[in-house]
Design a protein around this motif. Structure first.
Motif, PDB file in Angstrom:
ATOM      1  N   LEU A 122       0.925  -1.215  -0.150  1.00 36.14           N
ATOM      2  CA  LEU A 122      -0.137   0.137   0.307  1.00 36.14           C
ATOM      3  C   LEU A 122       0.607   1.067  -0.099  1.00 36.14           C
ATOM      4  O   LEU A 122       0.669   2.276  -0.516  1.00 36.14           O
ATOM      5  N   TYR A 123       2.010   1.337   0.694  1.00 33.53           N
ATOM      6  CA  TYR A 123       2.648   2.421   1.035  1.00 33.53           C
ATOM      7  C   TYR A 123       3.700   2.723   0.108  1.00 33.53           C
ATOM      8  O   TYR A 123       4.578   3.760  -0.240  1.00 33.53           O
ATOM      9  N   GLY A 124       4.513   1.371  -0.348  1.00 31.58           N
ATOM     10  CA  GLY A 124       5.783   1.529  -1.045  1.00 31.58           C
ATOM     11  C   GLY A 124       6.601   1.884  -0.157  1.00 31.58           C
ATOM     12  O   GLY A 124       6.707   1.869   1.148  1.00 31.58           O
TER      13      GLY A 124
ATOM     14  N   LYS B 179       8.774   8.324   4.402  1.00 30.15           N
ATOM     15  CA  LYS B 179       7.349   8.614   4.766  1.00 30.15           C
ATOM     16  C   LYS B 179       6.507   7.041   5.235  1.00 30.15           C
ATOM     17  O   LYS B 179       5.726   7.265   6.152  1.00 30.15           O
TER      18      LYS B 179
ATOM     19  N   LEU C 287       5.149   6.295   8.779  1.00 26.14           N
ATOM     20  CA  LEU C 287       3.739   5.652   9.147  1.00 26.14           C
ATOM     21  C   LEU C 287       4.017   4.414   9.765  1.00 26.14           C
ATOM     22  O   LEU C 287       3.116   4.059  10.742  1.00 26.14           O
TER      23      LEU C 287
ATOM     24  N   GLU D 168       2.229   3.113  13.381  1.00 24.74           N
ATOM     25  CA  GLU D 168       1.273   2.063  13.418  1.00 24.74           C
ATOM     26  C   GLU D 168       1.730   0.959  14.548  1.00 24.74           C
ATOM     27  O   GLU D 168       1.027   0.316  15.207  1.00 24.74           O
TER      28      GLU D 168
ATOM     29  N   ASP E  87      11.428   7.056  -2.160  1.00 27.99           N
ATOM     30  CA  ASP E  87      10.219   8.047  -2.339  1.00 27.99           C
ATOM     31  C   ASP E  87      10.915   9.026  -3.345  1.00 27.99           C
ATOM     32  O   ASP E  87      11.808   9.581  -3.431  1.00 27.99           O
ATOM     33  N   LEU E  88       9.732   9.611  -4.317  1.00 30.86           N
ATOM     34  CA  LEU E  88      10.125  10.438  -5.414  1.00 30.86           C
ATOM     35  C   LEU E  88      10.948  11.623  -5.037  1.00 30.86           C
ATOM     36  O   LEU E  88      11.986  11.984  -5.559  1.00 30.86           O
TER      37      LEU E  88
ATOM     38  N   SER F   7       8.983   2.214  -8.406  1.00 33.80           N
ATOM     39  CA  SER F   7       8.131   1.737  -7.237  1.00 33.80           C
ATOM     40  C   SER F   7       8.647   0.380  -6.994  1.00 33.80           C
ATOM     41  O   SER F   7       8.491  -0.196  -5.825  1.00 33.80           O
TER      42      SER F   7
ATOM     43  N   LYS G 275       0.373   9.842   1.568  1.00 33.37           N
ATOM     44  CA  LYS G 275       0.951   9.591   2.494  1.00 33.37           C
ATOM     45  C   LYS G 275       1.538  10.946   3.271  1.00 33.37           C
ATOM     46  O   LYS G 275       1.461  11.042   4.665  1.00 33.37           O
ATOM     47  N   SER G 276       1.825  11.967   2.429  1.00 31.34           N
ATOM     48  CA  SER G 276       2.225  13.323   3.020  1.00 31.34           C
ATOM     49  C   SER G 276       0.930  13.731   3.737  1.00 31.34           C
ATOM     50  O   SER G 276       0.936  14.383   4.758  1.00 31.34           O
TER      51      SER G 276
ATOM     52  N   ILE H   6      -1.608  12.131   5.053  1.00 26.68           N
ATOM     53  CA  ILE H   6      -1.873  11.354   6.334  1.00 26.68           C
ATOM     54  C   ILE H   6      -0.936  11.892   7.544  1.00 26.68           C
ATOM     55  O   ILE H   6      -1.676  12.271   8.680  1.00 26.68           O
TER      56      ILE H   6
ATOM     57  N   ILE I 206      -5.001   7.410  10.287  1.00 29.71           N
ATOM     58  CA  ILE I 206      -4.394   6.477   9.387  1.00 29.71           C
ATOM     59  C   ILE I 206      -5.161   5.696   8.770  1.00 29.71           C
ATOM     60  O   ILE I 206      -5.129   5.163   7.190  1.00 29.71           O
TER      61      ILE I 206
ATOM     62  N   LYS J 102      -5.352   5.337   4.498  1.00 30.45           N
ATOM     63  CA  LYS J 102      -5.460   3.899   3.827  1.00 30.45           C
ATOM     64  C   LYS J 102      -6.740   3.785   2.954  1.00 30.45           C
ATOM     65  O   LYS J 102      -6.605   3.045   1.843  1.00 30.45           O
TER      66      LYS J 102
ATOM     67  N   LEU K  57      -6.041   5.430  -0.275  1.00 32.73           N
ATOM     68  CA  LEU K  57      -5.279   4.528  -0.967  1.00 32.73           C
ATOM     69  C   LEU K  57      -5.789   3.395  -1.859  1.00 32.73           C
ATOM     70  O   LEU K  57      -5.307   2.954  -2.743  1.00 32.73           O
ATOM     71  N   GLU K  58      -6.942   3.127  -1.322  1.00 26.47           N
ATOM     72  CA  GLU K  58      -7.353   1.829  -1.693  1.00 26.47           C
ATOM     73  C   GLU K  58      -8.843   2.322  -2.620  1.00 26.47           C
ATOM     74  O   GLU K  58      -9.700   1.227  -2.907  1.00 26.47           O
TER      75      GLU K  58
ATOM     76  N   GLY L  58       2.238  13.939  -7.264  1.00 26.69           N
ATOM     77  CA  GLY L  58       1.750  12.976  -6.231  1.00 26.69           C
ATOM     78  C   GLY L  58       3.008  11.737  -5.991  1.00 26.69           C
ATOM     79  O   GLY L  58       3.917  11.853  -6.401  1.00 26.69           O
ATOM     80  N   ASP L  59       2.194  10.828  -5.365  1.00 22.91           N
ATOM     81  CA  ASP L  59       3.227   9.796  -4.898  1.00 22.91           C
ATOM     82  C   ASP L  59       3.506   8.341  -5.997  1.00 22.91           C
ATOM     83  O   ASP L  59       2.370   8.273  -6.528  1.00 22.91           O
ATOM     84  N   LEU L  60       4.352   8.482  -5.960  1.00 19.13           N
ATOM     85  CA  LEU L  60       4.967   7.389  -7.080  1.00 19.13           C
ATOM     86  C   LEU L  60       4.166   6.077  -7.073  1.00 19.13           C
ATOM     87  O   LEU L  60       3.448   5.965  -8.325  1.00 19.13           O
ATOM     88  N   LEU L  61       3.988   5.320  -5.982  1.00 17.20           N
ATOM     89  CA  LEU L  61       3.325   3.851  -6.278  1.00 17.20           C
ATOM     90  C   LEU L  61       1.894   4.221  -6.434  1.00 17.20           C
ATOM     91  O   LEU L  61       1.229   3.416  -7.036  1.00 17.20           O
TER      92      LEU L  61
ATOM     93  N   GLU M 281       0.952   5.223  -9.809  1.00 16.71           N
ATOM     94  CA  GLU M 281       1.066   4.082 -10.771  1.00 16.71           C
ATOM     95  C   GLU M 281       0.190   3.207 -10.487  1.00 16.71           C
ATOM     96  O   GLU M 281      -0.564   2.492 -11.551  1.00 16.71           O
ATOM     97  N   ARG M 282      -0.280   2.946  -9.429  1.00 18.09           N
ATOM     98  CA  ARG M 282      -1.721   2.159  -9.063  1.00 18.09           C
ATOM     99  C   ARG M 282      -2.850   2.504  -9.576  1.00 18.09           C
ATOM    100  O   ARG M 282      -3.619   1.700  -9.933  1.00 18.09           O
TER     101      ARG M 282
END
Lengths: 227, 227
Positions: free
Chosen positions: A55-57, A61, A65, A69, A125-126, A149, B61-62, B64, B88, B92, B95-96, B124-127, B130-131
């Motif tokens: 989920l996070y890669g 960051k 997290l 958690e 992270d990018l 990724s 993620k940033s 959150i 958190i 999530k 992200l889903e 944005g976030d790389l992963l 892409e997802r």
């Protein structure tokens, strides 16, 4: 070998990285020592990182997290918010760390530049990886920076297609057999392994590699004898 | 126009994005309503996001991390860990989230493909990006996906160098005047604006654009009349 592109992993190949994660982990252990013994904190943190990875890669960051958690989970939410605040502070420290180049990096890049197209191929992270490359002062050596990724065979196939070269014209140099070497060999490229003293458990493999396109070195400058 | 590459922003140009951030922000307001009125939560969250942007960059993620930091700060660390856990969880969920394509996206991409090289250029976030592209089912239309840490003129210059084209052969289509249009016009490219009903305050500009290479549309399919 008719190499056209020499690709370098970044973390723990060009500069120090994993030791900063361990240092942060040790500080986290200290924050949580009223709740758990150190080795259990490490185990639980690793478990949480692997659980969150899809989920996070990769990257800092995600690590922050996962630390939060994990700290909430092992303490059954009895930690104070000071701990959460300190964890975020530890993460921000990591993002702001100066770059420590590894031995011979400048010399090796200087020797190879002009003779090959040099590329950085790194996970993480990018923004953080771009920032580290900028801080490293090495940016001008590289024709292209690919932040990935994942580093599976399919990801390397995309990369060489994108670089417009054949697999056998590509060599990847890095400290992770799992991410930098094996998938590149499978694709038909060359993999040069330069181990670093510390490797994250997730990047470790437990078998020996025997392959015509595989070379193992003890220091980065040894690659110059083969390129 | 002799366009070779048509680049699309992703969030709120190809699919719904900003409303999910607002939805999460509303849920955060509800979590914090014992501490602060809703509009103050929104203001403080925005302030925290902008403060963290240089270090964290864009993406969920940033977001959150900024929500957690802001909740601790405005409550003077009196919130319970349940709130941190819920934040958190909200992240999530984001992200889903399934992808909701915007109107006409498939039709427009289908019409343009084959006639131009199509590219995604997104922050944005790389992963996560892409997802989302994979989940969207649109991946096969695109020759190249560029996930950018920033969208300034210098970043677009790198992109077109990388695509091996001239600025005037490049058109960028997106919902943000600030990120998708202005820097592209400055570089000498073409900027097509397709506004979305919701725009993050940070992406808003307060002046009108007049430029020969600028076009404004009310829906994505209108771009077809100009390409």
């Amino acid at each position: 070998m008719s190499i056209k592109v020499v690709a370098f992993d970044a973390d723990d190949t060009l500069w120090v990285n994993e030791p900063f994660f361990y240092e942060t982990e040790r500080k986290l252990c200290a924050l949580l020592e009223d709740y758990l013994p150190h080795h259990t904190v490490s185990q639980e943190l690793y478990r949480m990182q692997i659980q969150n990875l899809p989920l996070y890669g990769y990257g800092v960051k995600s690590f922050i997290l996962s630390m939060i958690e994990m700290a909430m989970s092992v303490s059954e939410k009895t930690i104070s918010l000071d701990v959460v605040e300190k964890i975020i502070g530890l993460g921000k420290e990591m993002l702001e760390k100066p770059i420590e180049l590894l031995d011979d990096v400048e010399h090796v890049l200087h020797s190879l530049s002009g003779r090959y197209r040099l590329v950085v191929a790194t996970k993480g992270d990018l923004l953080d990886q771009e920032r580290k490359l900028k801080k490293s002062g090495l940016e001008h050596y590289f024709h292209h920076i690919e932040i990935m990724s994942e580093k599976r065979e399919i990801d390397y196939r995309k990369l060489i297609k994108h670089l417009d070269i054949e697999p056998e014209e590509f060599v990847m140099i890095g400290n992770s057999l799992k991410s930098d070497v094996l998938p590149v060999l499978t694709m038909g490229g060359h993999g040069f392994h330069v181990p670093f003293h510390t490797t994250w458990a997730f990047e470790q493999i437990d078998h020996r590699i025997e392959h015509a396109n595989f070379k193992e070195f003890t220091s980065l400058k040894e690659v110059l004898a083969h390129l």
